[in-house]
Design a protein around this motif. Structure first.
Motif, PDB file in Angstrom:
ATOM      1  N   ASN A 308       0.827  -1.217   0.000  1.00 34.14           N
ATOM      2  CA  ASN A 308       0.000   0.000   0.000  1.00 34.14           C
ATOM      3  C   ASN A 308       0.860   1.265   0.000  1.00 34.14           C
ATOM      4  OD1 ASN A 308      -2.400  -1.623   0.218  1.00 34.14           O
ATOM      5  ND2 ASN A 308      -1.927  -1.872   2.413  1.00 34.14           N
ATOM      6  N   HIS A 309       1.879   1.236  -0.810  1.00 33.83           N
ATOM      7  CA  HIS A 309       2.804   2.369  -0.888  1.00 33.83           C
ATOM      8  C   HIS A 309       2.159   3.566  -1.588  1.00 33.83           C
ATOM      9  CE1 HIS A 309       6.108   4.678  -2.858  1.00 33.83           C
ATOM     10  NE2 HIS A 309       6.716   4.462  -1.704  1.00 33.83           N
ATOM     11  N   HIS A 310       1.285   3.303  -2.526  1.00 33.77           N
ATOM     12  CA  HIS A 310       0.608   4.364  -3.291  1.00 33.77           C
ATOM     13  C   HIS A 310      -0.741   3.825  -3.759  1.00 33.77           C
ATOM     14  CE1 HIS A 310       3.230   1.977  -5.980  1.00 33.77           C
ATOM     15  NE2 HIS A 310       2.179   1.999  -6.792  1.00 33.77           N
ATOM     16  N   ARG A 311      -1.523   4.655  -4.382  1.00 35.25           N
ATOM     17  CA  ARG A 311      -2.846   4.239  -4.856  1.00 35.25           C
ATOM     18  C   ARG A 311      -2.709   3.180  -5.952  1.00 35.25           C
ATOM     19  NH1 ARG A 311      -6.298   8.941  -6.958  1.00 35.25           N
ATOM     20  NH2 ARG A 311      -7.721   7.179  -7.316  1.00 35.25           N
ATOM     21  N   ALA A 312      -3.573   2.182  -5.885  1.00 33.94           N
ATOM     22  CA  ALA A 312      -3.503   1.077  -6.835  1.00 33.94           C
ATOM     23  C   ALA A 312      -4.443   1.303  -8.018  1.00 33.94           C
ATOM     24  CB  ALA A 312      -3.879  -0.226  -6.136  1.00 33.94           C
ATOM     25  N   ILE A 313      -4.033   0.777  -9.177  1.00 36.48           N
ATOM     26  CA  ILE A 313      -4.892   0.792 -10.371  1.00 36.48           C
ATOM     27  C   ILE A 313      -5.755  -0.464 -10.410  1.00 36.48           C
ATOM     28  CG2 ILE A 313      -4.897   0.789 -12.890  1.00 36.48           C
ATOM     29  CD1 ILE A 313      -2.334   2.419 -12.831  1.00 36.48           C
ATOM     30  N   VAL A 314      -5.172  -1.610 -10.000  1.00 34.94           N
ATOM     31  CA  VAL A 314      -5.925  -2.862  -9.897  1.00 34.94           C
ATOM     32  C   VAL A 314      -5.768  -3.389  -8.482  1.00 34.94           C
ATOM     33  CG1 VAL A 314      -5.638  -3.421 -12.335  1.00 34.94           C
ATOM     34  CG2 VAL A 314      -3.929  -4.223 -10.700  1.00 34.94           C
ATOM     35  N   THR A 315      -6.682  -4.257  -8.071  1.00 33.30           N
ATOM     36  CA  THR A 315      -6.611  -4.802  -6.718  1.00 33.30           C
ATOM     37  C   THR A 315      -5.448  -5.783  -6.594  1.00 33.30           C
ATOM     38  OG1 THR A 315      -8.061  -6.681  -7.180  1.00 33.30           O
ATOM     39  CG2 THR A 315      -9.116  -4.603  -6.543  1.00 33.30           C
ATOM     40  N   ARG A 316      -4.993  -5.969  -5.377  1.00 36.98           N
ATOM     41  CA  ARG A 316      -3.886  -6.898  -5.145  1.00 36.98           C
ATOM     42  C   ARG A 316      -4.304  -8.329  -5.478  1.00 36.98           C
ATOM     43  NH1 ARG A 316      -2.771  -5.614  -0.363  1.00 36.98           N
ATOM     44  NH2 ARG A 316      -1.041  -4.197  -0.816  1.00 36.98           N
ATOM     45  N   ASP A 317      -5.566  -8.671  -5.215  1.00 32.36           N
ATOM     46  CA  ASP A 317      -6.033 -10.017  -5.523  1.00 32.36           C
ATOM     47  C   ASP A 317      -6.031 -10.278  -7.027  1.00 32.36           C
ATOM     48  OD1 ASP A 317      -6.350 -10.466  -2.875  1.00 32.36           O
ATOM     49  OD2 ASP A 317      -8.532 -10.342  -2.843  1.00 32.36           O
ATOM     50  N   ASP A 318      -6.434  -9.280  -7.811  1.00 35.34           N
ATOM     51  CA  ASP A 318      -6.365  -9.425  -9.270  1.00 35.34           C
ATOM     52  C   ASP A 318      -4.921  -9.587  -9.721  1.00 35.34           C
ATOM     53  OD1 ASP A 318      -9.060  -9.306  -9.584  1.00 35.34           O
ATOM     54  OD2 ASP A 318      -9.131  -7.233 -10.288  1.00 35.34           O
ATOM     55  N   PHE A 319      -4.038  -8.831  -9.104  1.00 33.74           N
ATOM     56  CA  PHE A 319      -2.613  -8.927  -9.458  1.00 33.74           C
ATOM     57  C   PHE A 319      -2.067 -10.317  -9.139  1.00 33.74           C
ATOM     58  CE2 PHE A 319       1.885  -8.603  -8.243  1.00 33.74           C
ATOM     59  CZ  PHE A 319       2.420  -8.063  -9.403  1.00 33.74           C
ATOM     60  N   ILE A 320      -2.395 -10.848  -7.963  1.00 31.57           N
ATOM     61  CA  ILE A 320      -1.917 -12.173  -7.568  1.00 31.57           C
ATOM     62  C   ILE A 320      -2.446 -13.240  -8.525  1.00 31.57           C
ATOM     63  CG2 ILE A 320      -2.067 -13.945  -5.777  1.00 31.57           C
ATOM     64  CD1 ILE A 320      -2.111 -11.672  -3.716  1.00 31.57           C
ATOM     65  N   ALA A 321      -3.729 -13.131  -8.893  1.00 35.03           N
ATOM     66  CA  ALA A 321      -4.320 -14.107  -9.809  1.00 35.03           C
ATOM     67  C   ALA A 321      -3.609 -14.083 -11.155  1.00 35.03           C
ATOM     68  CB  ALA A 321      -5.806 -13.813  -9.991  1.00 35.03           C
ATOM     69  N   VAL A 322      -3.277 -12.890 -11.649  1.00 32.23           N
ATOM     70  CA  VAL A 322      -2.577 -12.775 -12.929  1.00 32.23           C
ATOM     71  C   VAL A 322      -1.180 -13.379 -12.840  1.00 32.23           C
ATOM     72  CG1 VAL A 322      -1.526 -11.111 -14.522  1.00 32.23           C
ATOM     73  CG2 VAL A 322      -3.887 -10.799 -13.784  1.00 32.23           C
ATOM     74  N   GLN A 323      -0.506 -13.187 -11.708  1.00 28.94           N
ATOM     75  CA  GLN A 323       0.836 -13.765 -11.562  1.00 28.94           C
ATOM     76  C   GLN A 323       0.784 -15.285 -11.609  1.00 28.94           C
ATOM     77  OE1 GLN A 323       3.121 -11.315 -11.842  1.00 28.94           O
ATOM     78  NE2 GLN A 323       1.163 -10.221 -11.823  1.00 28.94           N
ATOM     79  N   ARG A 324      -0.215 -15.861 -10.988  1.00 24.41           N
ATOM     80  CA  ARG A 324      -0.344 -17.321 -11.004  1.00 24.41           C
ATOM     81  C   ARG A 324      -0.643 -17.829 -12.407  1.00 24.41           C
ATOM     82  NH1 ARG A 324      -3.822 -18.510  -5.432  1.00 24.41           N
ATOM     83  NH2 ARG A 324      -2.233 -17.752  -3.980  1.00 24.41           N
ATOM     84  N   MET A 325      -1.457 -17.073 -13.123  1.00 26.44           N
ATOM     85  CA  MET A 325      -1.760 -17.463 -14.501  1.00 26.44           C
ATOM     86  C   MET A 325      -0.515 -17.384 -15.377  1.00 26.44           C
ATOM     87  SD  MET A 325      -5.453 -15.571 -14.964  1.00 26.44           S
ATOM     88  CE  MET A 325      -5.645 -16.076 -16.671  1.00 26.44           C
ATOM     89  N   LEU A 326       0.271 -16.321 -15.204  1.00 26.75           N
ATOM     90  CA  LEU A 326       1.493 -16.172 -15.993  1.00 26.75           C
ATOM     91  C   LEU A 326       2.507 -17.253 -15.646  1.00 26.75           C
ATOM     92  CD1 LEU A 326       1.975 -12.276 -15.831  1.00 26.75           C
ATOM     93  CD2 LEU A 326       1.449 -13.611 -17.871  1.00 26.75           C
ATOM     94  N   ASP A 327       2.640 -17.569 -14.355  1.00 27.90           N
ATOM     95  CA  ASP A 327       3.622 -18.572 -13.923  1.00 27.90           C
ATOM     96  C   ASP A 327       3.328 -19.939 -14.531  1.00 27.90           C
ATOM     97  OD1 ASP A 327       4.970 -16.731 -12.423  1.00 27.90           O
ATOM     98  OD2 ASP A 327       3.951 -17.235 -10.546  1.00 27.90           O
ATOM     99  N   ASN A 328       2.071 -20.234 -14.737  1.00 28.62           N
ATOM    100  CA  ASN A 328       1.689 -21.568 -15.200  1.00 28.62           C
ATOM    101  C   ASN A 328       1.288 -21.615 -16.663  1.00 28.62           C
ATOM    102  OD1 ASN A 328       1.547 -23.459 -12.644  1.00 28.62           O
ATOM    103  ND2 ASN A 328       0.817 -21.441 -12.028  1.00 28.62           N
ATOM    104  N   ALA A 329       1.381 -20.470 -17.350  1.00 27.16           N
ATOM    105  CA  ALA A 329       1.027 -20.443 -18.770  1.00 27.16           C
ATOM    106  C   ALA A 329       1.916 -21.372 -19.579  1.00 27.16           C
ATOM    107  CB  ALA A 329       1.118 -19.020 -19.301  1.00 27.16           C
ATOM    108  N   LYS A 330       3.193 -21.519 -19.173  1.00 28.54           N
ATOM    109  CA  LYS A 330       4.114 -22.378 -19.922  1.00 28.54           C
ATOM    110  C   LYS A 330       3.743 -23.856 -19.831  1.00 28.54           C
ATOM    111  CE  LYS A 330       7.402 -22.442 -16.063  1.00 28.54           C
ATOM    112  NZ  LYS A 330       8.776 -22.110 -15.641  1.00 28.54           N
ATOM    113  N   PHE A 331       2.908 -24.215 -18.831  1.00 29.19           N
ATOM    114  CA  PHE A 331       2.466 -25.607 -18.700  1.00 29.19           C
ATOM    115  C   PHE A 331       1.112 -25.837 -19.372  1.00 29.19           C
ATOM    116  CE2 PHE A 331       4.890 -24.864 -14.649  1.00 29.19           C
ATOM    117  CZ  PHE A 331       6.034 -25.500 -15.088  1.00 29.19           C
ATOM    118  N   GLY A 332       0.587 -24.806 -20.049  1.00 26.55           N
ATOM    119  CA  GLY A 332      -0.677 -24.944 -20.755  1.00 26.55           C
ATOM    120  C   GLY A 332      -1.885 -24.643 -19.904  1.00 26.55           C
ATOM    121  N   ASN A 333      -1.687 -24.143 -18.664  1.00 26.64           N
ATOM    122  CA  ASN A 333      -2.812 -23.856 -17.796  1.00 26.64           C
ATOM    123  C   ASN A 333      -3.520 -22.576 -18.220  1.00 26.64           C
ATOM    124  OD1 ASN A 333      -4.295 -24.366 -15.150  1.00 26.64           O
ATOM    125  ND2 ASN A 333      -3.589 -22.268 -14.891  1.00 26.64           N
ATOM    126  N   LYS A 334      -4.841 -22.577 -18.181  1.00 30.42           N
ATOM    127  CA  LYS A 334      -5.618 -21.401 -18.577  1.00 30.42           C
ATOM    128  C   LYS A 334      -6.519 -20.901 -17.451  1.00 30.42           C
ATOM    129  CE  LYS A 334      -5.743 -22.612 -23.476  1.00 30.42           C
ATOM    130  NZ  LYS A 334      -6.597 -22.922 -24.646  1.00 30.42           N
TER     131      LYS A 334
END
Length: 634
Positions: A308-334
């Protein structure tokens, strides 16, 4: 007598040498040819093609002033030498001298020297020429070896490289220039650590934000919608390439003002935690001050995270979900958050489903999921081998054979070709032909693991199951085993089973079947390890290179290692074997729930992702009539 003769002979040789040195020269038969005058910076009567090299290491405004002054000074400098012809001023602006990388003008100047266009190079000082000893001395010597040689004059130090007495001074000054760069690098490292220790992180410019008067990040209302759209589209199911194409069609600009987008530039937006209001420092660092190559920080340097260093554009939960999707994209996960499910009853009680395209679940989460369906006493007992759980009693009738001490021979000692087996290794797994033949047309399976019992299981499933994998391939109406990628979960599985990642492992399974339901269960306790011979020491091999110790046996190009207990017994004691079969036969139909889907086990903190309808509405709003190619949604 002998010594006297040697002394006289030596005196005669000396006299001959003196007479030879006193020979007179006949001027009619002798001509003296003087040496050619060597190129020297101090000579103004020789026509020379001169190049000027200037460099500043940063693109700061003050450095730009220095850069322009250097160019002006040396233009006048050449004009003061009437026999000099200025070839070109080679200038690198905003480039470090510790490496030749990106010093395009310097490289071009050296190429012109080799082409014979330049006779002498003028440079302000050694540090402007190079801040790397190897580069500086090496290039100077290469230029001196050319025909004709090219010299470098360093004005501040009054060193001309073609003079014989210049090498020692030049080497010393080049070393000092390199060390000065090293000192500055360490000073910058110290300054950065002091900032982080005092809670003052660096926040460079990025898309969606600007800096206020105090240097703090504040949302840029013109750019923030682009960032939000990128996150929402990825959560919705669009690929990074589709998002990039959409941004180009919409004319969205990057923080540099470009309208050309790539999948990589979209990933940079999605990976930046500052868009959710956090700051994560020191993600990369530069270990070598000479080449300035950034390296991902994997614990080599201290890091800090500011929430919470500054105002966010997207929620932290949305950010975490996107990171998990990116981490597993190489394994074919959608999917966004794959579910970890555990079976709570039946023959597969405690077995946890494995998502073959998700690497986010770790050992502790599998143990937690399995433990959630056991009572505390059950999990304790499951870790105890059956032989030592408790004493057992048997009732026998008159005339029965006393089979105490007899053992049921292990099937692994016989032909294993027709046995149901699974082999793990090299980030792949493969089932035997027997397994494939049993499943037949039902060639989609679900993988399960019980970390407490250390067992692995498979059962048929529908191909629409997001955890489904194909066990076989079809050729001429016959099903054959296929390699199944286990990259996403291989390391976790090997850790759960206590295996060495450098080995292959093979397990013979047991078939459990009733009506139309079936499953194979593989007990890791009875796994065989297969490894290359070089793993063994020379003492463990015979003179012929064959295995000389047990329980190791050759197995093709590998060595087969069996469990140690197999070497001292043929199998399980007869009455214990009968006891385990009886326990299975007494199970009710409700206990035989091989098709039980499993209950959801929640891992970690639950995150609240933006609702699907809200994602869809925002994307539609921002697209403004532009219809990009829709992503496939299952």
């Amino acid at each position: 007598m002998i010594n006297e003769q040697k002394r006289l002979q030596k005196q005669q040789d000396i006299e001959k040498t003196r007479k030879r040195m006193q020979a007179t020269i006949d001027p009619d038969n002798y001509e003296y040819v003087p040496e050619k005058k060597q190129t020297d910076y101090y000579d103004n009567d020789i026509n020379q093609n001169v190049a000027i090299y200037v460099r500043v290491s940063t693109d700061d405004v003050k450095q730009t002033t220095s850069y322009e002054l250097q160019k002006k000074y040396y233009e006048d400098f050449v004009l003061n030498h009437p026999n000099w012809t200025l070839v070109k001023i080679y200038a690198d602006e905003g480039i470090s001298g510790t490496s030749l990388k990106y010093r395009d003008e310097f490289i071009r100047m050296v190429a012109d020297c080799k082409a014979g266009k330049i006779d002498i190079i003028i440079c302000k000082n050694v540090s402007r020429f190079a801040r790397n000893v190897t580069d500086c001395i090496g290039i100077v010597r290469d230029l001196a070896s050319l025909k004709p040689p090219v010299g470098v004059f360093f004005e501040s130090e009054s060193i001309f490289s073609l003079k014989e007495d210049s090498q020692m001074a030049l080497t010393f000054l080049a070393t000092m220039a390199e060390e000065e760069s090293h000192t500055r690098s360490r000073s910058m490292e110290t300054s950065l650590r002091m900032r982080l220790d005092n809670g003052i992180p660096l926040t460079p410019k990025l898309l969606g934000y600007t800096h206020d008067a105090n240097g703090e990040l504040e949302i840029n209302p013109d750019e923030a919608p682009t960032v939000k759209l990128a996150f929402y589209m990825y959560l919705y199911g669009y690929s990074t390439e589709q998002i990039a194409n959409t941004f180009i069609a919409l004319g969205r600009r990057s923080y540099l003002g470009n309208i050309k987008w790539t999948a990589g530039s979209i990933v940079q937006i999605l990976r930046n935690e500052r868009h959710c209001g956090d700051v994560y420092t020191r993600k990369t660092f530069t270990p070598n001050y000479r080449n300035h190559l950034a390296k991902k920080n994997r614990g080599e340097r201290p890091q800090s995270r500011y929430f919470n260093h500054h105002r966010a554009i997207v929620t932290r939960d949305d950010f975490i979900a996107v990171q998990r999707m990116l981490d597993n994209a190489k394994f074919g996960n959608k999917s966004i958050l794959p579910e970890l499910r555990v079976i709570d009853s039946g023959i597969l009680k405690g077995f946890v489903t494995i998502n073959p395209r998700w690497s986010g679940f770790k050992e502790t989460e599998y143990f937690g999921a399995a433990k959630s369906v056991y009572l505390i006493t059950e999990t304790e007992q499951e870790c105890i081998p059956i032989e030592v759980k408790e004493e057992y009693q048997l009732e026998v009738g008159a005339g029965d054979f006393d089979l105490r001490g007899f053992e049921i021979t292990r099937s692994e000692f016989f032909d294993s070709v027709r046995r149901p087996t699974v082999t793990f290794g090299d980030k792949k797994m493969k089932f035997s032909m027997e397994c494939v033949r049993k499943f037949g047309e039902k060639n989609y399976i679900e993988l399960l693991v019980n970390p407490f019992e250390r067992k692995f299981a498979i059962r048929p499933t529908d191909k629409n199951n997001r955890n489904a994998v194909m066990i076989s391939k079809v050729s001429n109406a016959t099903y054959y085993p296929r390699d199944i990628s286990s990259s996403a979960f291989s390391n976790t599985l090997f850790s759960l089973f206590g295996w060495n990642i450098d080995c292959k492992y093979r397990i013979i399974g047991s078939l459990y079947e009733q009506d139309n339901e079936l499953a194979y269960i593989f007990d890791v306790i009875n796994s065989e390890a297969l490894f290359k011979p070089y793993v063994l020491t020379t003492q463990e091999l015979s003179k012929e290179g064959q295995v000389s110790i047990q329980p190791l046996t050759p197995y093709g190009k590998r060595i087969r290692a069996i469990p140690e207990e197999w070497a001292s017994s043929f199998g399980k004691q007869f009455y214990l074997h009968e006891l385990s079969l009886a326990a299975l036969e007494s199970q009710s139909e409700d206990d035989w729930k091989l098709r039980l889907e499993g209950q959801l086990f929640k891992t970690g903190k639950k995150i609240a992702i933006t609702e699907f309808d809200e994602l869809k509405q925002y994307i539609k709003q921002e697209h403004k009539g532009v219809t990009p190619q829709e992503a496939h949604h299952e």
